[in-house]
Structures are given as C-alpha cells and as structure tokens.
Scaffold this motif. Structure first.
Motif, PDB file in Angstrom:
ATOM      1  N   UNK A 147       0.842  -1.196   0.000  1.00 38.65           N
ATOM      2  CA  UNK A 147       0.000   0.000   0.000  1.00 38.65           C
ATOM      3  C   UNK A 147       0.879   1.248   0.000  1.00 38.65           C
ATOM      4  N   UNK A 148       0.547   2.191  -0.852  1.00 35.76           N
ATOM      5  CA  UNK A 148       1.202   3.491  -0.845  1.00 35.76           C
ATOM      6  C   UNK A 148       0.255   4.546  -0.307  1.00 35.76           C
ATOM      7  N   UNK A 149       0.799   5.572   0.326  1.00 37.91           N
ATOM      8  CA  UNK A 149      -0.001   6.702   0.800  1.00 37.91           C
ATOM      9  C   UNK A 149       0.613   7.966   0.205  1.00 37.91           C
ATOM     10  N   UNK A 150      -0.169   8.669  -0.598  1.00 39.51           N
ATOM     11  CA  UNK A 150       0.308   9.890  -1.234  1.00 39.51           C
ATOM     12  C   UNK A 150       0.012  11.078  -0.333  1.00 39.51           C
ATOM     13  N   UNK A 212       2.430   0.358  -9.908  1.00 43.67           N
ATOM     14  CA  UNK A 212       3.469   1.112  -9.219  1.00 43.67           C
ATOM     15  C   UNK A 212       3.219   2.600  -9.273  1.00 43.67           C
ATOM     16  N   UNK A 213       4.026   3.309  -8.500  1.00 46.39           N
ATOM     17  CA  UNK A 213       3.978   4.767  -8.433  1.00 46.39           C
ATOM     18  C   UNK A 213       5.281   5.286  -9.027  1.00 46.39           C
ATOM     19  N   UNK A 214       5.171   6.114 -10.055  1.00 48.52           N
ATOM     20  CA  UNK A 214       6.354   6.622 -10.760  1.00 48.52           C
ATOM     21  C   UNK A 214       6.699   8.020 -10.257  1.00 48.52           C
ATOM     22  N   UNK A 215       7.952   8.189  -9.839  1.00 50.56           N
ATOM     23  CA  UNK A 215       8.442   9.477  -9.369  1.00 50.56           C
ATOM     24  C   UNK A 215       8.971  10.311 -10.532  1.00 50.56           C
ATOM     25  N   UNK A 216       9.165  11.597 -10.270  1.00 49.84           N
ATOM     26  CA  UNK A 216       9.634  12.507 -11.313  1.00 49.84           C
ATOM     27  C   UNK A 216      11.014  12.132 -11.834  1.00 49.84           C
ATOM     28  N   UNK A 223       3.538  -0.860  -6.116  1.00 49.10           N
ATOM     29  CA  UNK A 223       2.431  -0.776  -5.149  1.00 49.10           C
ATOM     30  C   UNK A 223       1.185  -1.431  -5.737  1.00 49.10           C
ATOM     31  N   UNK A 224       0.393  -2.026  -4.868  1.00 43.46           N
ATOM     32  CA  UNK A 224      -0.876  -2.635  -5.273  1.00 43.46           C
ATOM     33  C   UNK A 224      -2.053  -1.695  -5.086  1.00 43.46           C
ATOM     34  N   UNK A 225      -1.928  -0.756  -4.168  1.00 43.91           N
ATOM     35  CA  UNK A 225      -2.993   0.205  -3.889  1.00 43.91           C
ATOM     36  C   UNK A 225      -2.352   1.517  -3.453  1.00 43.91           C
ATOM     37  N   UNK A 226      -3.046   2.605  -3.742  1.00 42.55           N
ATOM     38  CA  UNK A 226      -2.547   3.927  -3.362  1.00 42.55           C
ATOM     39  C   UNK A 226      -3.642   4.675  -2.623  1.00 42.55           C
TER      40      UNK A 226
END
Length: 313
Positions: A147-150, A212-216, A223-226
């Motif tokens: 899990x990701x948290x933005x 996934x979550x792509x950074x700049x 990640x499976x969920x954000x």
C-alpha cells in the motif's frame, strides 16, 4: 414518475444514503416528500459498498435501487434532476436546471461532496478501485498488499498510520508536502512505514491494475494500492440565494455547510445531512444522519401545524 404538486411538505435534494434514508423516514411519517437526484452519488466509482451491516459488498447501483424502491413504496417520489437555485419566502422555491420549480415547506439537503484529487495522471481513472481514501471502506479489500499513501494534506500522515493496521508493507510518498515532523518520523519508524521523498509524476497501470507509483526522477515503486486524501467540497452552492455558503473545515480538509447536531442550519426550515455537512461520514453514518434530520423536520412541522390549529380554533 413526477407528480407536479402545488407544494410538498419536504423536498430532499440528493438521493444518496442520507437523502434516501431521510425521505423514507418522512414518507413513513405520512409527509408528502420528493427526492431530487442528479444520479451521481459520491460512492458510485466504487465496485461495492463495505462496512454496511447486512449489506456488506452490495453494489452502489443495487443499494440505491433498493433505497428508491423503499421511498416509492411508502408514497414518496423520486425525480431525476439538478437543483440550480433555492429561494426563500413562505417556504422555499426549488428551481431545477430544466426550469421546473417545486415549492416546499421544508428542505433537506443531502447532496454530498465532490472529491478534488491532485492532477497526477491515473488517479481519477483508478479512483474507488485501487486508488482509495478510507481504510474502513476499503482496508479489508487491500489487506496484506503493498500500500502506498500519497501525501496531499493534513490527513495523509494519519491515513498512513491507519492503513498500517491492514498491511505491514506501507510506503508514504512525501510528494510536494513539507518534511515530516520529528514526531511523525519516529512514529513511522516505530511501525515500519517507509518514507519515499520526491514528487510523484504518474501511476503505472498493467492489465487494468495499479502496478506502481512513478516518481519525477523515473523511479517506480511497486504498489498494489494507493491511498489519497482528497480535498472535499460540499455540493451546495445553490444555497447561496438563501444565505447558506460553504465554509472552510477547521481541519483544513475542504468546505462544508455548518449545522447543529440535528442537521439544522442557520436558515430556518433548512436541514443538511451526510457529506454535505460531515465531510468524513461513511455510508452508514450518512444514512443515520439523514434519518435523524428527517425526524427533526417532521417534529418541526408538527409543531407548526399544532400552533396553527390552536390559533385558528
């Protein structure tokens, strides 16, 4: 079908959890009531409703259909339409986008809110699916996943701590927010919550799933969920004509219409319930608030009718 009347006891604006619950209570109280619904409740992007006792896992469409049927079965009406303006006077005149005007003695506003998300490609497309905000609505469904948290606002740190209850693999993306406080850094370290600095540029989607979550800088964090904390803005600008305007929430999470604990606003005759006044209310909470407000409206009408009968008798 819409039966045009000279006027209703109550017009309910919004046909989600709070509105249908309130309309059912009013219809069962033998009040003439009509629900004006634009057909876009907040929870419709989600595949299922969770945490609603006896209805866990039901689809939003099925739940709404059952709710409308309950209202209709007790003599209430449900009309598709969008309210453009409300004017006061002797009761209220409710004007719809198609220029119909409906007159009512009391008004229950349950129009919910609009979620405002950061302008990151992919967020809206996945909203309610694997881009989430509420642990009690969706935490069970993403348990033990990555899990990701933005970080988007004042609730983000709290969200990360909560979602840690459902998974031991939680990553906090600081994005464009200020650095964590020393206390929050220590709390994250104690729970094994990883912190990734740098702006988030987009989401990676593979086979119609978040991958996934792509950074700049090009880095992709799998990640499976954000989890995203949206800015929440009540859908109630049409009330400006009667003096009710959106105000900033004390917690800095959006704008709402203030009310007392019963849903009564500063304008006599107008009540609010659900997310329009309680930005963090879940489906069950909103439904309960709608029922409570409806009971207060019925009691207010009874008092008016009793006073009128006594004065004329």
């Amino acid at each position: 079908m819409f039966e045009q009347r000279d006027g209703y006891d109550v017009v309910v604006v919004g046909g989600g959890a709070a509105g249908l619950s309130g309309a059912l209570v009013l219809a069962r109280s033998r009040r003439s009531v009509v629900v004006i619904d634009s057909g876009s409740p907040r929870f419709t992007p989600a595949a299922n409703i969770h945490g609603l006792v006896s209805q866990d896992g039901i689809t939003p469409a099925e739940w709404l259909e059952r709710g409308r049927s309950d209202v209709l079965r007790h003599g209430g009406e449900v009309v598709h339409g969008t309210v453009e303006a409300v004017a006061g006077g002797t009761g209220f005149a409710v004007t719809l986008a198609d220029y119909r005007t409906i007159f009512t003695r009391r008004l229950l506003v349950t129009t919910g809110l609009t979620d405002e998300l950061p302008g990151i490609p992919g967020l809206w497309d996945r909203w309610g699916r694997d881009v989430l905000h509420c642990p009690y609505c969706h935490g069970w469904e993403v348990r033990d996943q990555a899990i990701g948290v933005l970080a988007t606002g004042p609730l983000s740190v709290y969200q990360a701590s909560l979602f840690r209850q459902w998974s031991d693999d939680v990553t906090f993306f600081s994005h464009a927010t200020p650095s964590l406080s020393e206390e929050d850094t220590e709390r994250f370290a104690a729970r094994g919550i990883r912190v990734v600095d740098g702006a988030v540029e987009s989401l990676d989607i593979v086979d119609d799933r978040l991958a996934g979550v792509r950074l700049a800088d090009g880095t992709v964090v799998s990640r499976d969920a954000l989890v995203v904390s949206p800015r929440m803005v009540a859908r109630a600008r049409f009330l400006a004509g009667v003096g009710l305007r959106l105000v900033e929430h004390p917690a800095g999470i959006g704008q709402y219409i203030p009310s007392d604990v019963t849903g009564r606003t500063d304008v006599p005759g107008i009540w609010v319930a659900g997310n329009v006044t309680d930005l963090t209310a879940q489906v069950a909470t909103a439904a309960a608030a709608g029922a409570a407000a409806a009971a207060q409206i019925n009691a207010d009408l009874v008092e008016e009718e009793t006073h009128s009968a006594a004065a004329s008798g």
